[in-house]
Scaffold this motif. Structure first.
Motif, mmCIF file in Angstrom:
data_model
loop_
_atom_site.group_PDB
_atom_site.id
_atom_site.type_symbol
_atom_site.label_atom_id
_atom_site.label_comp_id
_atom_site.label_asym_id
_atom_site.label_seq_id
_atom_site.Cartn_x
_atom_site.Cartn_y
_atom_site.Cartn_z
ATOM 1 N N ALA A 115 0.831 -1.207 0.000
ATOM 2 C CA ALA A 115 0.000 0.000 0.000
ATOM 3 C C ALA A 115 0.864 1.254 0.000
ATOM 4 O O ALA A 115 0.565 2.233 -0.700
ATOM 5 N N ALA A 116 1.951 1.233 0.766
ATOM 6 C CA ALA A 116 2.843 2.392 0.818
ATOM 7 C C ALA A 116 3.449 2.685 -0.553
ATOM 8 O O ALA A 116 3.646 3.845 -0.927
ATOM 9 N N ARG A 117 3.752 1.627 -1.304
ATOM 10 C CA ARG A 117 4.270 1.825 -2.665
ATOM 11 C C ARG A 117 3.226 2.493 -3.554
ATOM 12 O O ARG A 117 3.531 3.425 -4.315
ATOM 13 N N ASP A 169 -2.835 -0.184 13.894
ATOM 14 C CA ASP A 169 -2.843 1.276 13.803
ATOM 15 C C ASP A 169 -2.234 1.738 12.480
ATOM 16 O O ASP A 169 -2.724 2.694 11.857
ATOM 17 N N LEU A 170 -1.180 1.075 12.062
ATOM 18 C CA LEU A 170 -0.547 1.428 10.795
ATOM 19 C C LEU A 170 -1.502 1.169 9.633
ATOM 20 O O LEU A 170 -1.615 1.981 8.709
ATOM 21 N N ASP A 177 -5.045 7.054 3.892
ATOM 22 C CA ASP A 177 -4.345 7.677 2.764
ATOM 23 C C ASP A 177 -4.784 7.076 1.433
ATOM 24 O O ASP A 177 -4.901 7.779 0.427
ATOM 25 N N LEU A 178 -5.015 5.765 1.399
ATOM 26 C CA LEU A 178 -5.499 5.129 0.169
ATOM 27 C C LEU A 178 -6.838 5.727 -0.252
ATOM 28 O O LEU A 178 -7.067 6.018 -1.434
ATOM 29 N N LYS A 183 -7.201 5.303 -4.154
ATOM 30 C CA LYS A 183 -6.458 4.109 -4.549
ATOM 31 C C LYS A 183 -6.861 2.855 -3.770
ATOM 32 O O LYS A 183 -6.162 1.841 -3.827
ATOM 33 N N THR A 184 -7.982 2.924 -3.068
ATOM 34 C CA THR A 184 -8.391 1.774 -2.271
ATOM 35 C C THR A 184 -8.613 0.548 -3.153
ATOM 36 O O THR A 184 -8.157 -0.554 -2.827
#
Length: 397
Positions: A115-117, A169-170, A177-178, A183-184
């Motif tokens: 997801a971070a990418r 939590d992360l 943010d997604l 971008k979900t």
């Protein structure tokens, strides 16, 4: 944001090493709430294979539990307790194989690293995004440790427990943010692709993957390298140790290239190194003799049925393909920047090369989309990239 050091956090974890504790842990996790953070520690580079030597699980409403696979005969109670929940992993493709090997397989997945990418974060390591999104500074001193040793030091267990305790939590912060970036759905398709990706089968000639083996040209040198690789693999299995810790690939290649005339010549070969190079010299010499005398000489490396020439040679040998690649990649790079997604996540380099190497006949968006689907691209990738690639083809026509 104020950054909290790992040493300031108190993580109340439990180490599970017997069946009774496993049942209690499973009950506690089943009673928890929300998605489940999961992690695994291996001993890559120390042990043969990629087995899990510690499995960490956390769910809100329960403490972090650290499960010792060397002491537990089954993980069935844990699988039953969390099997239907969403699992949160960081870089899931690394852990899913070793978890599956002990009967732990997610039915739903959230991969915080992937997801971070997709979100375009500059750094996607767990420590980096935990600090950025949660304001906690993690120590990564034990990430490359030998997790097969017993007993495991308490600081290592503290590190392992905290890693998994932060995942829910992360996940929530990343999911927010997604959603904000639209971008979900991209992420959900990528998660499912990772979850359902089949294990890559071991090739019929794994010895050919020797690092530096391309320098060996003659069939006899290849035979010697093969026999040394097989001898090393057999010893590594017997001792349950990573093959490269016995003798590195470079030693196998060096011995095969030198073709020593005697065991003494092999022992004097300075490029033949490794902690087992001299103690097991008889074993290596037998392997070399087998390679010297066998009539089963390796031929050229079998060509992959999907073989495609290396793209670096396209400008000289295949200029039309090179032009298609340059045009399509340039257009996709602009789109990747606009989407704030790395180009390799928007469409893998191999997929792009294959579609431009062997493009569909009519070069239409629909035909390009079908070709991308055949190559394993996800629907979201196809929706964005197929029109761009098709337009690049048209511009070159």
């Amino acid at each position: 944001m104020t950054v909290v050091e790992q040493s300031e956090l108190d993580t109340d974890w439990s180490l599970v090493t017997d069946e009774a504790a496993l049942e209690r842990a499973a009950d506690a996790l089943a009673s928890g709430a929300g998605p489940v953070g999961v992690d695994a520690e291996r001993a890559s580079g120390f042990r043969y294979g990629s087995d899990a030597y510690l499995v960490q699980v956390f769910r809100r409403g329960a403490r972090p539990f650290l499960f010792d696979p060397t002491e537990l005969e089954t993980f069935a109670p844990l699988a039953e307790a969390i099997g239907d929940e969403e699992w949160i992993l960081h870089a899931a493709s690394q852990d899913i194989p070793c978890l599956s090997a002990i009967g732990l397989q997610p039915t739903r997945l959230f991969d915080t690293e992937l997801a971070a990418r997709l979100l375009g974060y500059e750094r996607v390591g767990l420590g980096a995004i935990v600090e950025s999104l949660l304001g906690i500074s993690l120590e990564k001193a034990h990430s490359a440790a030998d997790w097969s040793q017993r007993p495991l030091p308490e600081p290592w267990l503290e590190y392992a427990a905290l890693d998994v305790a932060l995942l829910p939590d992360l996940r929530d912060a990343v999911a927010q943010d997604l959603e904000a970036q639209g971008k979900t759905e991209f992420a959900l398709q990528e998660f499912e692709a990772v979850r359902t990706r089949p294990d890559k089968p071991r090739g019929p000639e794994p010895w050919r993957k020797l690092s530096g083996g391309h320098a060996l040209r003659s069939p006899r040198a290849l035979a010697i390298a093969r026999e040394l690789w097989l001898a090393r693999d057999e010893l590594a299995r017997e001792r349950d140790v990573a093959p490269g810790r016995l003798i590195p690939d470079s030693s196998i290649v060096a011995a095969a290239a030198a073709n020593p005339r005697s065991k003494g010549d092999l022992a004097r070969l300075q490029t033949f190194r490794g902690r087992a190079s001299r103690p097991e010299i008889d074993r290596w010499w037998r392997a070399i003799l087998n390679g010297k005398t066998t009539e089963d000489l390796p031929g050229p490396k079998p060509r992959d049925p999907d073989f495609m020439p290396h793209h670096r040679g396209w400008p000289q040998r295949h200029p039309e393909a090179a032009a298609r690649l340059a045009a399509a990649r340039g257009a996709l790079e602009a789109e990747a920047e606009r989407q704030r997604i790395p180009l390799e996540n928007l469409l893998t380099p191999d997929t792009l090369r294959r579609v431009v190497w062997s493009p569909p006949g009519d070069r239409s968006t629909a035909a390009v989309a079908l070709r991308l689907k055949e190559l394993g691209a996800r629907d979201w990738q196809i929706g964005i990239t197929a029109p761009i690639i098709a337009a690049a083809f048209v511009d070159l026509a």
